[in-house]
Design an enzyme around this catalytic site. Structure first.
Site, short mmCIF file in Angstrom:
data_model
loop_
_atom_site.label_atom_id
_atom_site.label_comp_id
_atom_site.label_asym_id
_atom_site.label_seq_id
_atom_site.Cartn_x
_atom_site.Cartn_y
_atom_site.Cartn_z
N LYS A 16 0.97 -1.23 -0.07
CA LYS A 16 -0.03 0.02 0.11
C LYS A 16 0.92 1.34 0.00
O LYS A 16 0.68 2.17 -0.70
CB LYS A 16 -1.00 -0.02 1.08
CG LYS A 16 -1.77 -1.16 1.34
CD LYS A 16 -2.84 -1.28 2.35
CE LYS A 16 -2.07 -1.14 3.90
NZ LYS A 16 -1.27 -2.26 4.23
N ARG A 91 -9.80 0.83 8.60
CA ARG A 91 -9.33 -0.55 9.03
C ARG A 91 -10.25 -1.39 9.64
O ARG A 91 -9.82 -2.61 10.06
CB ARG A 91 -8.21 -0.36 9.99
CG ARG A 91 -6.83 -0.81 9.19
CD ARG A 91 -5.59 -0.30 10.24
NE ARG A 91 -4.50 -1.26 10.10
CZ ARG A 91 -3.50 -0.74 9.49
NH1 ARG A 91 -3.41 0.34 8.80
NH2 ARG A 91 -2.33 -1.42 9.50
N ARG A 126 11.74 -5.33 5.34
CA ARG A 126 11.53 -4.07 5.00
C ARG A 126 12.54 -2.95 5.75
O ARG A 126 12.59 -3.30 6.84
CB ARG A 126 10.23 -3.59 5.32
CG ARG A 126 9.71 -2.31 4.91
CD ARG A 126 8.48 -1.85 5.29
NE ARG A 126 7.68 -2.17 6.53
CZ ARG A 126 6.33 -2.12 6.37
NH1 ARG A 126 5.59 -1.82 5.44
NH2 ARG A 126 5.80 -2.54 7.57
N ARG A 159 11.35 -1.22 11.29
CA ARG A 159 10.35 -0.73 12.13
C ARG A 159 10.01 -1.96 13.11
O ARG A 159 10.21 -3.14 12.95
CB ARG A 159 8.75 -0.84 11.33
CG ARG A 159 8.64 0.48 10.59
CD ARG A 159 7.71 0.63 9.77
NE ARG A 159 6.06 -0.13 10.20
CZ ARG A 159 5.24 -0.16 9.57
NH1 ARG A 159 4.76 0.65 8.36
NH2 ARG A 159 4.03 -0.78 9.96
N ARG A 170 -0.45 -8.70 13.62
CA ARG A 170 -0.98 -7.85 12.54
C ARG A 170 -1.72 -8.82 11.38
O ARG A 170 -2.75 -8.13 11.17
CB ARG A 170 0.21 -7.08 12.05
CG ARG A 170 0.86 -6.11 13.05
CD ARG A 170 2.14 -5.61 12.42
NE ARG A 170 2.15 -4.92 11.35
CZ ARG A 170 3.16 -4.71 10.43
NH1 ARG A 170 4.49 -5.06 10.54
NH2 ARG A 170 3.21 -3.84 9.30
#
Ligand code: AP5
Length: 213
Positions: A16, A91, A126, A159, A170
Protein backbone atom coordinates in the site's frame (compact mmCIF):
# COMPACT_ATOMS: atom_id res chain seq x y z
CA UNK A 1 -13.27 8.23 -14.73
CA UNK A 2 -10.70 10.33 -12.90
CA UNK A 3 -10.78 8.75 -9.49
CA UNK A 4 -9.61 11.19 -6.84
CA UNK A 5 -10.73 9.85 -3.48
CA UNK A 6 -9.15 6.45 -3.25
CA UNK A 7 -8.52 3.78 -0.70
CA UNK A 8 -5.68 1.28 -0.95
CA UNK A 9 -6.84 -1.72 1.01
CA UNK A 10 -4.78 -4.78 1.82
CA UNK A 11 -2.96 -6.70 4.51
CA UNK A 12 0.25 -5.47 6.18
CA UNK A 13 3.04 -5.64 3.62
CA UNK A 14 0.74 -5.80 0.57
CA UNK A 15 2.47 -2.75 -0.92
CA UNK A 16 0.00 0.00 0.00
CA UNK A 17 2.73 2.45 1.00
CA UNK A 18 4.99 1.58 -1.95
CA UNK A 19 2.25 2.01 -4.53
CA UNK A 20 0.74 5.12 -2.87
CA UNK A 21 4.06 6.91 -3.25
CA UNK A 22 3.93 6.39 -7.02
CA UNK A 23 0.27 7.36 -7.26
CA UNK A 24 0.99 10.64 -5.49
CA UNK A 25 3.26 11.65 -8.38
CA UNK A 26 0.85 10.40 -11.04
CA UNK A 27 -2.32 11.94 -9.62
CA UNK A 28 -1.00 15.01 -7.81
CA UNK A 29 -2.98 14.25 -4.66
CA UNK A 30 -1.54 13.41 -1.23
CA UNK A 31 -1.14 10.02 0.40
CA UNK A 32 -2.86 9.93 3.78
CA UNK A 33 -1.35 7.05 5.73
CA UNK A 34 -2.68 6.67 9.25
CA UNK A 35 0.36 4.53 10.11
CA UNK A 36 2.71 7.37 9.02
CA UNK A 37 0.63 9.98 10.88
CA UNK A 38 0.72 7.88 14.06
CA UNK A 39 4.47 7.30 13.74
CA UNK A 40 4.99 11.06 13.23
CA UNK A 41 2.96 11.68 16.41
CA UNK A 42 5.15 9.24 18.31
CA UNK A 43 8.32 10.84 17.02
CA UNK A 44 7.08 14.30 18.02
CA UNK A 45 5.96 12.97 21.42
CA UNK A 46 2.35 14.19 21.06
CA UNK A 47 -0.33 12.87 23.48
CA UNK A 48 -1.90 10.95 20.66
CA UNK A 49 1.45 9.45 19.62
CA UNK A 50 2.16 8.36 23.19
CA UNK A 51 -1.29 6.77 23.53
CA UNK A 52 -0.86 4.91 20.23
CA UNK A 53 2.57 3.45 21.05
CA UNK A 54 1.61 0.30 22.98
CA UNK A 55 -1.06 -0.69 20.44
CA UNK A 56 1.29 -0.25 17.48
CA UNK A 57 4.18 -2.12 19.06
CA UNK A 58 1.84 -5.04 19.79
CA UNK A 59 0.40 -5.00 16.25
CA UNK A 60 -3.10 -4.11 17.49
CA UNK A 61 -5.37 -1.42 16.10
CA UNK A 62 -5.14 1.99 17.75
CA UNK A 63 -8.59 2.97 19.19
CA UNK A 64 -10.96 4.43 16.60
CA UNK A 65 -11.46 7.70 18.52
CA UNK A 66 -7.74 8.55 18.20
CA UNK A 67 -7.46 7.54 14.55
CA UNK A 68 -10.65 9.31 13.50
CA UNK A 69 -9.51 12.57 15.12
CA UNK A 70 -6.23 12.31 13.23
CA UNK A 71 -7.88 11.61 9.88
CA UNK A 72 -10.45 14.37 10.37
CA UNK A 73 -7.67 16.89 10.90
CA UNK A 74 -5.57 15.65 7.96
CA UNK A 75 -8.43 15.58 5.45
CA UNK A 76 -9.28 19.15 6.41
CA UNK A 77 -5.90 20.39 5.17
CA UNK A 78 -5.67 22.42 1.99
CA UNK A 79 -3.76 19.86 -0.10
CA UNK A 80 -6.52 17.27 0.43
CA UNK A 81 -9.25 19.37 -1.19
CA UNK A 82 -8.80 17.83 -4.64
CA UNK A 83 -8.66 14.28 -3.34
CA UNK A 84 -6.37 11.84 -1.55
CA UNK A 85 -5.14 8.29 -1.35
CA UNK A 86 -6.09 6.68 1.94
CA UNK A 87 -3.45 4.13 2.93
CA UNK A 88 -4.20 1.98 5.98
CA UNK A 89 -7.54 3.65 6.66
CA UNK A 90 -10.29 2.60 7.14
CA UNK A 91 -9.26 -0.57 8.92
CA UNK A 92 -12.55 -1.75 10.35
CA UNK A 93 -16.25 -1.26 9.67
CA UNK A 94 -16.64 1.49 12.28
CA UNK A 95 -13.96 3.57 10.54
CA UNK A 96 -15.55 2.95 7.11
CA UNK A 97 -18.93 4.05 8.48
CA UNK A 98 -17.38 7.16 10.01
CA UNK A 99 -16.12 8.13 6.54
CA UNK A 100 -19.52 7.48 4.99
CA UNK A 101 -21.23 9.47 7.78
CA UNK A 102 -19.17 12.48 6.80
CA UNK A 103 -20.64 12.16 3.29
CA UNK A 104 -17.20 11.41 1.90
CA UNK A 105 -17.75 9.59 -1.36
CA UNK A 106 -14.98 7.15 -2.17
CA UNK A 107 -14.61 6.68 -5.93
CA UNK A 108 -12.45 3.58 -5.89
CA UNK A 109 -11.14 1.04 -3.40
CA UNK A 110 -8.20 -1.00 -4.68
CA UNK A 111 -7.67 -4.20 -2.77
CA UNK A 112 -4.11 -5.54 -3.06
CA UNK A 113 -4.20 -9.33 -2.70
CA UNK A 114 -1.00 -11.01 -1.46
CA UNK A 115 -0.71 -14.38 0.35
CA UNK A 116 0.54 -14.51 3.96
CA UNK A 117 3.83 -16.27 3.16
CA UNK A 118 4.84 -13.45 0.80
CA UNK A 119 3.69 -10.79 3.29
CA UNK A 120 5.99 -12.23 5.96
CA UNK A 121 8.90 -12.18 3.50
CA UNK A 122 8.21 -8.58 2.57
CA UNK A 123 7.72 -7.27 6.10
CA UNK A 124 10.70 -9.00 7.63
CA UNK A 125 13.03 -7.49 4.99
CA UNK A 126 11.51 -4.02 4.90
CA UNK A 127 13.55 -0.91 5.67
CA UNK A 128 11.92 2.50 6.05
CA UNK A 129 13.36 6.02 5.90
CA UNK A 130 13.24 7.88 9.24
CA UNK A 131 12.83 11.21 7.47
CA UNK A 132 10.50 10.79 4.48
CA UNK A 133 8.93 7.38 5.25
CA UNK A 134 9.94 5.82 1.90
CA UNK A 135 9.83 2.04 1.98
CA UNK A 136 12.57 -0.33 0.73
CA UNK A 137 13.38 -4.02 0.95
CA UNK A 138 16.77 -5.63 1.53
CA UNK A 139 16.22 -8.08 -1.38
CA UNK A 140 13.33 -6.79 -3.54
CA UNK A 141 14.03 -3.06 -3.48
CA UNK A 142 17.39 -2.32 -1.87
CA UNK A 143 18.67 1.21 -1.36
CA UNK A 144 21.64 2.16 -3.56
CA UNK A 145 23.72 2.82 -0.45
CA UNK A 146 22.99 0.51 2.48
CA UNK A 147 21.18 2.32 5.29
CA UNK A 148 20.59 5.49 3.24
CA UNK A 149 17.28 6.51 1.66
CA UNK A 150 17.42 6.85 -2.16
CA UNK A 151 14.77 9.55 -2.08
CA UNK A 152 15.99 12.01 0.57
CA UNK A 153 19.31 10.69 1.89
CA UNK A 154 17.85 10.00 5.36
CA UNK A 155 18.70 6.98 7.49
CA UNK A 156 16.70 3.78 6.93
CA UNK A 157 15.69 1.48 9.80
CA UNK A 158 13.65 -1.64 10.55
CA UNK A 159 10.23 -0.92 12.07
CA UNK A 160 9.68 -2.30 15.56
CA UNK A 161 6.45 -3.99 14.43
CA UNK A 162 8.27 -5.84 11.60
CA UNK A 163 9.44 -8.64 13.92
CA UNK A 164 8.17 -12.21 13.43
CA UNK A 165 5.86 -12.16 16.49
CA UNK A 166 4.28 -8.78 15.79
CA UNK A 167 3.84 -9.59 12.09
CA UNK A 168 1.71 -12.60 13.09
CA UNK A 169 -0.38 -10.42 15.39
CA UNK A 170 -0.90 -7.84 12.61
CA UNK A 171 -1.96 -10.53 10.14
CA UNK A 172 -4.48 -11.86 12.69
CA UNK A 173 -5.91 -8.38 13.30
CA UNK A 174 -6.14 -7.82 9.54
CA UNK A 175 -8.13 -11.07 9.05
CA UNK A 176 -10.56 -10.30 11.87
CA UNK A 177 -11.12 -6.59 11.46
CA UNK A 178 -9.98 -5.29 8.07
CA UNK A 179 -10.68 -8.11 5.63
CA UNK A 180 -14.49 -7.72 6.09
CA UNK A 181 -14.11 -4.33 4.34
CA UNK A 182 -13.57 -6.21 1.06
CA UNK A 183 -17.21 -7.30 1.21
CA UNK A 184 -18.31 -3.91 2.58
CA UNK A 185 -16.90 -1.99 -0.41
CA UNK A 186 -17.73 -4.80 -2.83
CA UNK A 187 -21.42 -4.35 -1.96
CA UNK A 188 -21.07 -0.64 -2.71
CA UNK A 189 -19.69 -1.33 -6.21
CA UNK A 190 -16.39 0.55 -5.79
CA UNK A 191 -13.99 -2.32 -5.10
CA UNK A 192 -11.40 -3.64 -7.56
CA UNK A 193 -9.05 -6.42 -6.51
CA UNK A 194 -5.54 -6.39 -7.94
CA UNK A 195 -3.00 -9.22 -7.77
CA UNK A 196 -0.28 -7.69 -5.59
CA UNK A 197 2.23 -10.51 -5.99
CA UNK A 198 4.01 -9.44 -9.21
CA UNK A 199 6.89 -7.01 -9.72
CA UNK A 200 6.24 -3.54 -8.28
CA UNK A 201 5.93 -2.07 -11.78
CA UNK A 202 3.39 -4.70 -12.88
CA UNK A 203 1.32 -4.13 -9.74
CA UNK A 204 1.42 -0.38 -10.37
CA UNK A 205 0.13 -0.85 -13.94
CA UNK A 206 -2.68 -3.09 -12.67
CA UNK A 207 -3.66 -0.42 -10.12
CA UNK A 208 -3.83 2.26 -12.83
CA UNK A 209 -6.05 -0.05 -14.84
CA UNK A 210 -8.31 -0.61 -11.81
CA UNK A 211 -8.53 3.17 -11.45
CA UNK A 212 -9.36 3.45 -15.15
CA UNK A 213 -6.50 5.87 -15.67
P1 AP5 B 1 0.64 0.82 8.93
O1 AP5 B 1 1.85 1.66 8.93
O2 AP5 B 1 -0.54 1.25 8.15
O3 AP5 B 1 1.07 -0.65 8.55
P2 AP5 B 1 0.32 -1.79 7.71
O4 AP5 B 1 -1.06 -1.60 7.25
O5 AP5 B 1 0.55 -2.97 8.56
O6 AP5 B 1 0.98 -1.75 6.38
P3 AP5 B 1 2.46 -1.73 6.12
O7 AP5 B 1 2.98 -0.34 6.15
O8 AP5 B 1 3.16 -2.71 7.00
O9 AP5 B 1 2.51 -2.37 4.65
P4 AP5 B 1 2.25 -1.76 3.21
O10 AP5 B 1 1.07 -2.43 2.61
O11 AP5 B 1 2.27 -0.26 3.21
O12 AP5 B 1 3.54 -2.35 2.48
P5 AP5 B 1 4.84 -1.61 1.90
O13 AP5 B 1 4.49 -0.83 0.68
O14 AP5 B 1 5.62 -0.93 2.96
O15 AP5 B 1 0.13 0.61 10.43
C1 AP5 B 1 1.01 0.34 11.49
C2 AP5 B 1 0.22 0.30 12.80
O16 AP5 B 1 -0.41 1.59 13.04
C3 AP5 B 1 -0.95 -0.71 12.83
O17 AP5 B 1 -0.51 -2.00 13.20
C4 AP5 B 1 -1.85 -0.06 13.90
O18 AP5 B 1 -1.36 -0.29 15.21
C5 AP5 B 1 -1.71 1.43 13.61
N1 AP5 B 1 -2.72 1.92 12.65
C6 AP5 B 1 -2.48 2.43 11.41
N2 AP5 B 1 -3.64 2.78 10.82
C7 AP5 B 1 -4.63 2.51 11.70
C8 AP5 B 1 -6.05 2.63 11.66
N3 AP5 B 1 -6.68 3.12 10.58
N4 AP5 B 1 -6.76 2.23 12.74
C9 AP5 B 1 -6.15 1.76 13.85
N5 AP5 B 1 -4.81 1.59 13.95
C10 AP5 B 1 -4.05 1.96 12.88
O19 AP5 B 1 5.64 -2.91 1.40
C11 AP5 B 1 6.17 -3.84 2.33
C12 AP5 B 1 7.55 -4.33 1.86
O20 AP5 B 1 7.39 -5.08 0.66
C13 AP5 B 1 8.52 -3.20 1.52
O21 AP5 B 1 9.80 -3.58 1.94
C14 AP5 B 1 8.45 -3.07 -0.02
O22 AP5 B 1 9.67 -2.62 -0.56
C15 AP5 B 1 8.15 -4.52 -0.42
N6 AP5 B 1 7.30 -4.61 -1.60
C16 AP5 B 1 6.21 -3.84 -1.91
N7 AP5 B 1 5.67 -4.24 -3.08
C17 AP5 B 1 6.42 -5.30 -3.52
C18 AP5 B 1 6.36 -6.15 -4.67
N8 AP5 B 1 5.41 -6.00 -5.63
N9 AP5 B 1 7.30 -7.12 -4.77
C19 AP5 B 1 8.27 -7.29 -3.83
N10 AP5 B 1 8.37 -6.51 -2.73
C20 AP5 B 1 7.46 -5.53 -2.56
Amino acid sequence: MKAKRLILLGPPGAGKGTQSQRLVDELGIPQVSTGDLLRAGRKAGTDLGNQAKAYMDAGKLVPDSLVLALVEERLGEKDAREGYILDGFPRNEAQAKALADRSIEIERVVNLAVPDEELVRRLSGRRVCRDCGASFHVDFHPTKVEGTCDRCGGETYQRKDDTAEVIQSRLGVYGEQTQPLIAYYGERGVLRTVDGTGEMEAVYRAILEALEL
